[in-house]
Design a protein around this motif. Structure first.
Motif, PDB file in Angstrom:
ATOM      1  N   LEU A 369      45.985  89.048  77.318  1.00 54.24           N
ATOM      2  CA  LEU A 369      47.010  88.161  77.784  1.00 54.24           C
ATOM      3  C   LEU A 369      48.444  86.917  77.247  1.00 54.24           C
ATOM      4  CD1 LEU A 369      47.242  87.123  80.352  1.00 54.24           C
ATOM      5  CD2 LEU A 369      45.825  85.796  80.962  1.00 54.24           C
ATOM      6  N   SER A 370      47.028  86.730  75.936  1.00 56.57           N
ATOM      7  CA  SER A 370      49.006  85.646  75.155  1.00 56.57           C
ATOM      8  C   SER A 370      49.234  86.110  74.152  1.00 56.57           C
ATOM      9  CB  SER A 370      47.947  84.662  74.308  1.00 56.57           C
ATOM     10  OG  SER A 370      46.404  85.626  73.489  1.00 56.57           O
ATOM     11  N   ASP A 371      49.623  87.991  74.168  1.00 57.93           N
ATOM     12  CA  ASP A 371      50.152  89.336  73.076  1.00 57.93           C
ATOM     13  C   ASP A 371      51.658  88.461  74.283  1.00 57.93           C
ATOM     14  OD1 ASP A 371      51.167  90.724  71.862  1.00 57.93           O
ATOM     15  OD2 ASP A 371      49.680  91.566  71.052  1.00 57.93           O
ATOM     16  N   LYS A 372      52.396  88.671  73.391  1.00 59.76           N
ATOM     17  CA  LYS A 372      54.030  88.806  74.543  1.00 59.76           C
ATOM     18  C   LYS A 372      54.511  90.007  74.175  1.00 59.76           C
ATOM     19  CE  LYS A 372      55.550  84.612  71.943  1.00 59.76           C
ATOM     20  NZ  LYS A 372      57.001  83.934  70.945  1.00 59.76           N
ATOM     21  N   THR A 373      54.033  91.042  73.679  1.00 57.71           N
ATOM     22  CA  THR A 373      54.295  92.818  74.438  1.00 57.71           C
ATOM     23  C   THR A 373      53.392  93.280  75.473  1.00 57.71           C
ATOM     24  OG1 THR A 373      52.210  93.145  72.502  1.00 57.71           O
ATOM     25  CG2 THR A 373      54.512  92.710  71.210  1.00 57.71           C
ATOM     26  N   ILE A 391      47.628  84.290  87.183  1.00 68.03           N
ATOM     27  CA  ILE A 391      48.005  84.616  87.111  1.00 68.03           C
ATOM     28  C   ILE A 391      49.878  84.920  87.437  1.00 68.03           C
ATOM     29  CG2 ILE A 391      48.370  86.923  85.100  1.00 68.03           C
ATOM     30  CD1 ILE A 391      45.518  87.364  84.769  1.00 68.03           C
ATOM     31  N   GLN A 392      49.428  85.465  88.243  1.00 75.41           N
ATOM     32  CA  GLN A 392      50.618  85.564  89.001  1.00 75.41           C
ATOM     33  C   GLN A 392      51.990  84.683  89.540  1.00 75.41           C
ATOM     34  OE1 GLN A 392      50.108  86.994  93.498  1.00 75.41           O
ATOM     35  NE2 GLN A 392      51.608  89.218  92.818  1.00 75.41           N
ATOM     36  N   THR A 393      50.619  83.429  89.136  1.00 73.98           N
ATOM     37  CA  THR A 393      51.657  81.827  90.000  1.00 73.98           C
ATOM     38  C   THR A 393      52.141  81.639  88.486  1.00 73.98           C
ATOM     39  OG1 THR A 393      50.050  81.933  91.727  1.00 73.98           O
ATOM     40  CG2 THR A 393      50.783  80.113  91.335  1.00 73.98           C
ATOM     41  N   GLY A 399      52.715  79.226  81.774  1.00 67.27           N
ATOM     42  CA  GLY A 399      51.256  78.590  81.962  1.00 67.27           C
ATOM     43  C   GLY A 399      50.192  78.926  81.575  1.00 67.27           C
ATOM     44  N   TYR A 400      49.139  78.474  81.913  1.00 67.62           N
ATOM     45  CA  TYR A 400      47.660  78.872  81.622  1.00 67.62           C
ATOM     46  C   TYR A 400      46.418  79.365  82.312  1.00 67.62           C
ATOM     47  CZ  TYR A 400      46.047  74.482  82.192  1.00 67.62           C
ATOM     48  OH  TYR A 400      45.544  73.493  82.751  1.00 67.62           O
ATOM     49  N   VAL A 401      45.294  80.021  81.961  1.00 62.85           N
ATOM     50  CA  VAL A 401      44.410  80.136  82.709  1.00 62.85           C
ATOM     51  C   VAL A 401      43.366  80.217  81.853  1.00 62.85           C
ATOM     52  CG1 VAL A 401      45.421  81.759  84.919  1.00 62.85           C
ATOM     53  CG2 VAL A 401      44.735  83.271  82.595  1.00 62.85           C
ATOM     54  N   PHE A 402      42.087  80.067  82.956  1.00 60.64           N
ATOM     55  CA  PHE A 402      41.163  80.559  82.312  1.00 60.64           C
ATOM     56  C   PHE A 402      40.427  81.399  82.693  1.00 60.64           C
ATOM     57  CE2 PHE A 402      41.242  75.472  82.232  1.00 60.64           C
ATOM     58  CZ  PHE A 402      40.648  75.478  81.027  1.00 60.64           C
ATOM     59  N   VAL A 403      39.744  82.633  81.233  1.00 65.69           N
ATOM     60  CA  VAL A 403      39.168  84.110  81.357  1.00 65.69           C
ATOM     61  C   VAL A 403      37.778  83.857  80.527  1.00 65.69           C
ATOM     62  CG1 VAL A 403      38.886  86.528  80.536  1.00 65.69           C
ATOM     63  CG2 VAL A 403      41.147  84.659  81.414  1.00 65.69           C
ATOM     64  N   ASN A 404      37.134  83.649  81.024  1.00 71.08           N
ATOM     65  CA  ASN A 404      35.423  84.136  80.392  1.00 71.08           C
ATOM     66  C   ASN A 404      35.194  82.318  79.888  1.00 71.08           C
ATOM     67  OD1 ASN A 404      34.667  86.483  81.315  1.00 71.08           O
ATOM     68  ND2 ASN A 404      35.645  87.192  79.372  1.00 71.08           N
ATOM     69  N   ASP A 405      36.292  81.079  80.904  1.00 66.96           N
ATOM     70  CA  ASP A 405      35.603  79.485  80.415  1.00 66.96           C
ATOM     71  C   ASP A 405      36.905  79.575  79.258  1.00 66.96           C
ATOM     72  OD1 ASP A 405      33.572  79.239  82.858  1.00 66.96           O
ATOM     73  OD2 ASP A 405      32.390  79.601  81.163  1.00 66.96           O
ATOM     74  N   ILE A 410      49.330  82.328  78.978  1.00 63.84           N
ATOM     75  CA  ILE A 410      50.209  83.100  79.169  1.00 63.84           C
ATOM     76  C   ILE A 410      51.814  83.837  78.630  1.00 63.84           C
ATOM     77  CG2 ILE A 410      50.879  84.872  81.504  1.00 63.84           C
ATOM     78  CD1 ILE A 410      48.706  82.706  82.623  1.00 63.84           C
ATOM     79  N   ASN A 411      51.302  84.372  77.954  1.00 57.94           N
ATOM     80  CA  ASN A 411      52.603  84.875  77.091  1.00 57.94           C
ATOM     81  C   ASN A 411      53.092  86.341  77.536  1.00 57.94           C
ATOM     82  OD1 ASN A 411      53.172  82.532  75.288  1.00 57.94           O
ATOM     83  ND2 ASN A 411      50.892  83.316  73.772  1.00 57.94           N
ATOM     84  N   ALA A 412      51.920  87.049  77.751  1.00 58.53           N
ATOM     85  CA  ALA A 412      52.194  88.357  78.647  1.00 58.53           C
ATOM     86  C   ALA A 412      53.830  88.370  79.215  1.00 58.53           C
ATOM     87  CB  ALA A 412      51.275  89.285  78.888  1.00 58.53           C
ATOM     88  N   LYS A 413      54.204  89.207  79.786  1.00 57.76           N
ATOM     89  CA  LYS A 413      55.265  88.999  81.036  1.00 57.76           C
ATOM     90  C   LYS A 413      54.220  89.339  81.731  1.00 57.76           C
ATOM     91  CE  LYS A 413      57.518  92.192  78.397  1.00 57.76           C
ATOM     92  NZ  LYS A 413      57.406  91.735  77.246  1.00 57.76           N
ATOM     93  N   VAL A 414      54.540  88.880  83.481  1.00 58.96           N
ATOM     94  CA  VAL A 414      54.516  89.486  84.461  1.00 58.96           C
ATOM     95  C   VAL A 414      54.934  89.993  86.095  1.00 58.96           C
ATOM     96  CG1 VAL A 414      52.309  87.971  86.665  1.00 58.96           C
ATOM     97  CG2 VAL A 414      52.379  87.337  84.034  1.00 58.96           C
TER      98      VAL A 414
END
Length: 474
Positions: A369-373, A391-393, A399-405, A410-414
């Motif tokens: 999720l943090s990878d720009k590619t 993630i969609q929002t 922005g950021y989210v919590f994954v497994n705490d 979020i650098n990935a494109k959505v």
């Protein structure tokens, strides 16, 4: 007769509706799990099932069947009616639900599945079957009978809407020999209706009539892209996404969406020029459940639409093609994440769960999720309170989210392609009603967020006028 709702009234999950036929008989339509904001820690059945004589299952998504183990634990001993394809899927879904949310004890799981197997009654589409009705208490002069049948809903394999005819035989003492007067009321429960022109399954056809209609409204305020436009959007997104040799993560529901996407990807690869990069793209299905369901889709080819059958007749394999790799064990799952993280190779990963609330997609998100590619491609509804919705929002604004705490930027494109929803859009929901020869007198709207339900209700009122009472179920 009345209808009580035990879920899917404040959102799109937990579908469970109780058709009260008389004061000693009720029929349940679906018994689903709550998800996202609707999630509940206490999943015990919180309503009286004393008079519940049968359960009707419209389809096997977890938000329509996930509470069945709790229903069995509460003492339900009636038949569970569903279509033949759904009967083959239901034990797989329930086993997975038990492992994920209840226990991994094989004895407990086996005991629950044994109970389930004894209750399931598989029925063909378009075939009437009688429902178990107890005599009305303190009203011996009036007796009821009821029958039901499944019609194809086009949502996922085996999905159906259900027509229920209730017959009331009234003793008429003023007529010679106390002859019987009979009245009939038809109730239609939509379950989840499929979108038109989706791959694999035919578009649902409206029923001839309904006196009372209980209908979903997931996309009651939106219309989807057309299929050609949707496929071009998918092609464009994937070509852009893999140009940097990154991965495309597609959170997909194990039943329905996954198979439709495989079908579309096979078509894009098949139709690409011989020297096209499409022929070297890895398509990875990393979900044992999805793989099992895909096998069931292949087993039930006779339920596919004409287009899909033509491809099979030409020797094509829309759900089992050369570029496709299926990941089974957890060890393989860990290995493929490591492989993709160290090798710059374009790949499309389809993994459950569809709303990112669990399953193997979460591990991919934690790593990529943090990878720009990386590109995240949402192809289905993301319920409020789910990781997918967050993630969609927040993704488009970095922005950021919590994954497994763990907090992850979020650098990935959505991307979102709503046209791949397995649900009918507003136009489809309207056509389902306007296509009836005899329109409903009463419509109850369920299974939608407030905006969707209100928009659909207003459309129905505008089109049908005062002859039809339209309400939002509570």
């Amino acid at each position: 007769m009345k209808i009580l709702h035990h879920g899917a009234v404040n959102g799109v999950t937990g579908s469970c509706h109780e058709l009260v036929i008389n004061n000693s008989t009720s029929i349940l339509i679906d018994c689903g799990l709550f998800q996202g904001e609707d999630s509940k820690t206490d999943l015990a059945i919180g309503f009286d099932i004393t008079n519940v004589t049968a359960l009707i299952v419209t389809h096997c998504h977890i938000d329509h069947v996930g509470r069945i183990p709790y229903l069995l634990a509460a003492g339900f001993k009636g038949p569970i009616y569903t279509t033949k394809a759904s009967a083959s899927l239901l034990p797989l879904v329930i086993e997975d639900a038990l492992k994920v949310g209840v226990t991994r004890d094989p004895k407990i799981i086996a005991a629950c599945l044994s109970l389930l197997a004894k209750r399931i009654v598989a029925v063909d589409f378009k075939t009437w079957f009688n429902l178990p009705i107890n005599p009305s208490v303190n009203n011996a002069e009036n007796t009821q009978t009821a029958k039901a049948r499944f019609q194809r809903a086009g949502h996922i394999l085996g999905s159906a809407y259900v027509e229920i005819d209730i017959f009331e035989n009234k003793s008429t003492k003023t007529t010679p020999n106390n002859t019987q007067g009979k009245s009939t009321h038809r109730v239609v429960f939509s379950g989840d209706l499929g979108a038109p022109y989706t791959p694999l399954l035919p578009t649902p056809k409206p029923p001839y009539k309904a006196d009372t209609l209980v209908i979903e409204s997931t996309y009651g305020d939106k219309n989807h892209q057309g299929r050609k436009e949707r496929t071009q959007t998918l092609k464009k997104v994937i070509e852009g996404a893999v140009a940097d040799n990154g991965v495309v993560l597609v959170p997909a529901f194990s039943i329905g969406r996954t198979q439709e996407l495989l079908y579309e990807l096979e078509q894009l690869i098949h139709s690409a020029p011989k020297n096209s990069p499409w022929h070297s793209i890895h398509v990875i299905l990393d979900s044992p459940m999805a793989a099992n369901f895909t096998e069931q889709y292949r087993n039930f080819k006779h339920l596919w639409d004409a287009e899909a059958k033509r491809k099979v007749a030409k020797g094509r394999h829309p759900l089992d093609f050369k570029n496709l790799t299926t990941i089974d064990t957890h060890k393989e799952h860990v290995a493929i994440i490591s492989y993709l993280a160290t090798r710059q190779t374009p790949a499309i990963i389809l993994a459950a769960s569809g709303m990112c609330t669990g399953g193997r997609i979460v591990n991919y998100l934690a790593r990529f999720l943090s990878d720009k590619t990386t590109d995240i491609l949402f192809v289905g509804y993301q319920g409020r309170g789910t990781l997918g919705h967050d993630i969609q929002t927040y993704g488009p604004r970095n922005g950021y989210v919590f994954v497994n705490d763990t907090r992850i930027i979020i650098n990935a494109k959505v991307h979102t392609i709503s046209g791949y929803s397995a649900h009918a859009d507003q136009n489809g929901l309207i056509k389902f009603v306007t296509g009836m020869r005899k329109k409903p007198n009463h419509i109850k709207i369920v299974h939608g967020d407030d905006d969707a339900k209100n928009a659909l209700a207003n459309k129905y009122r505008e089109i049908l006028g005062e002859k039809t009472f339209v309400e939002i179920a509570k």
